[in-house]
Every structure is written in structure tokens, then in C-alpha cells.
Design an enzyme around this catalytic site. Structure first.
Site, mmCIF file in Angstrom:
data_model
loop_
_atom_site.group_PDB
_atom_site.id
_atom_site.type_symbol
_atom_site.label_atom_id
_atom_site.label_comp_id
_atom_site.label_asym_id
_atom_site.label_seq_id
_atom_site.Cartn_x
_atom_site.Cartn_y
_atom_site.Cartn_z
ATOM 1 N N TYR A 72 0.805 -1.239 0.000
ATOM 2 C CA TYR A 72 0.000 0.000 0.000
ATOM 3 C C TYR A 72 0.832 1.281 0.000
ATOM 4 C CZ TYR A 72 -3.629 -3.364 1.197
ATOM 5 O OH TYR A 72 -4.478 -4.442 1.172
ATOM 6 N N HIS A 81 -9.221 1.069 -5.449
ATOM 7 C CA HIS A 81 -8.270 0.321 -4.618
ATOM 8 C C HIS A 81 -6.859 0.835 -4.867
ATOM 9 C CE1 HIS A 81 -11.392 -2.473 -3.554
ATOM 10 N NE2 HIS A 81 -11.724 -2.534 -4.832
#
Ligand code: DQA
Length: 145
Positions: free
Chosen positions: A22, A101
Site C-alpha cells: 500500500y 483500490h
């Protein structure tokens, strides 16, 4: 245009958890980049994060009732893969929603290949980090017209 950016479960830990997946930018830093991008283009952004499924549902209802936003960006986190409640909330509202996302969910574990919300969203962007949010804004602006 005015956009509401909703981040769901565990996204408050962005920049601190699984940095290889991430990235190292915190949610606050990502939000700042999105806000700057919007400002540059004459748009506005508001932000909301919750780890609680029902609160995300309430926020979607509220955004629809207020008519305060032209579009919603939703990164529902893991709820994406199994929350029929969030799916039904998206289907119930008139405000267009884009699924977002940070990571490429199609290049990860098999359970992440499934989204129960895609079908009721205008479109979906994944895999580009903060760029997923920016691309989703472009996409929503195109379909809202
Ligand atoms: C995520 C992908 C999901 O599979 C995961 O559960 C998240 C984050 C993303 O932004 O890449 O929490 O939505």
C-alpha cells in the site's frame, strides 16, 4: 464538482501497514494529494473514513439525502469482497459511486479478485496507489458530464 472520498476498513493504517503493498504515504497524505488535485481542477473533495460497515452504509445514505456531492469514490477495503450491505447501499442511492483500490486486487490473493460492489458502481480503478483515486475522479467527471 464535489466529490466525497470514502475509505473503509483498515485504510486508516495506510502508510503504516503492508508498506510493500500500500506504499508509505499515510491516508492523510493521500487525501492531501487528492484535495490538491481537485483544487487545481476547480473541484472540491471531502473525506470520510470508518472501520465500521454500518457507518459506511450510513455515510452513503447521508450523502444521497444531502445531495451535497456529484460523485463518491469508495475504497471499501476488505468489505469490497463480501459486504452485501454496502453493495445494497450503493444500489439504493442516486449519487454515482466509483470503486477504488490502492493495490491491484487482481494480482493478489484469489479472494480479492471478487468484488461484490463492482456491479453497482459506475466503474472501478485499482493498482495505481493515489493515482487510482485521481483516475476515478476523471472517470466520474466523464460519466457525470
Ligand atoms: C484495498 C484492497 C483490499 O483487498 C484490502 O482488503 C484493503 C485495501 C486497496 O486499496 O488496495 O484493505 O481496498
Amino acid at each position: 464538482m464535489k466529490f466525497l472520498i470514502i475509505n473503509g476498513v483498515n485504510l486508516n493504517l495506510t502508510g503504516k501497514r503492508e508498506k510493500g503493498v500500500y506504499g508509505t504515504a499515510t491516508l492523510e497524505q493521500l487525501n492531501e494529494q487528492i484535495a490538491n488535485y481537485c483544487q487545481k481542477n476547480g473541484d472540491e473533495a471531502a473525506f470520510y473514513q470508518s472501520n465500521i460497515e454500518g457507518e459506511l452504509v450510513n455515510k452513503l445514505h447521508e450523502a444521497n439525502a444531502n445531495k451535497a456531492f456529484d460523485g463518491i469514490l469508495l475504497n471499501a477495503g476488505a468489505f469490497t469482497h463480501y459486504s452485501y450491505a454496502i453493495r445494497d447501499a450503493i444500489a439504493a442511492i442516486d449519487v454515482p459511486v466509483a470503486e477504488v483500490h490502492i493495490s491491484n486486487v487482481h494480482a493478489r490473493e484469489e479472494f480479492r479478485n471478487v468484488s461484490v460492489i463492482s456491479e453497482v458502481c459506475k466503474g472501478a480503478v485499482c493498482g495505481f496507489g493515489v493515482g487510482s483515486y485521481l483516475a476515478a475522479i476523471v472517470g466520474l467527471k466523464t460519466v457525470i458530464g
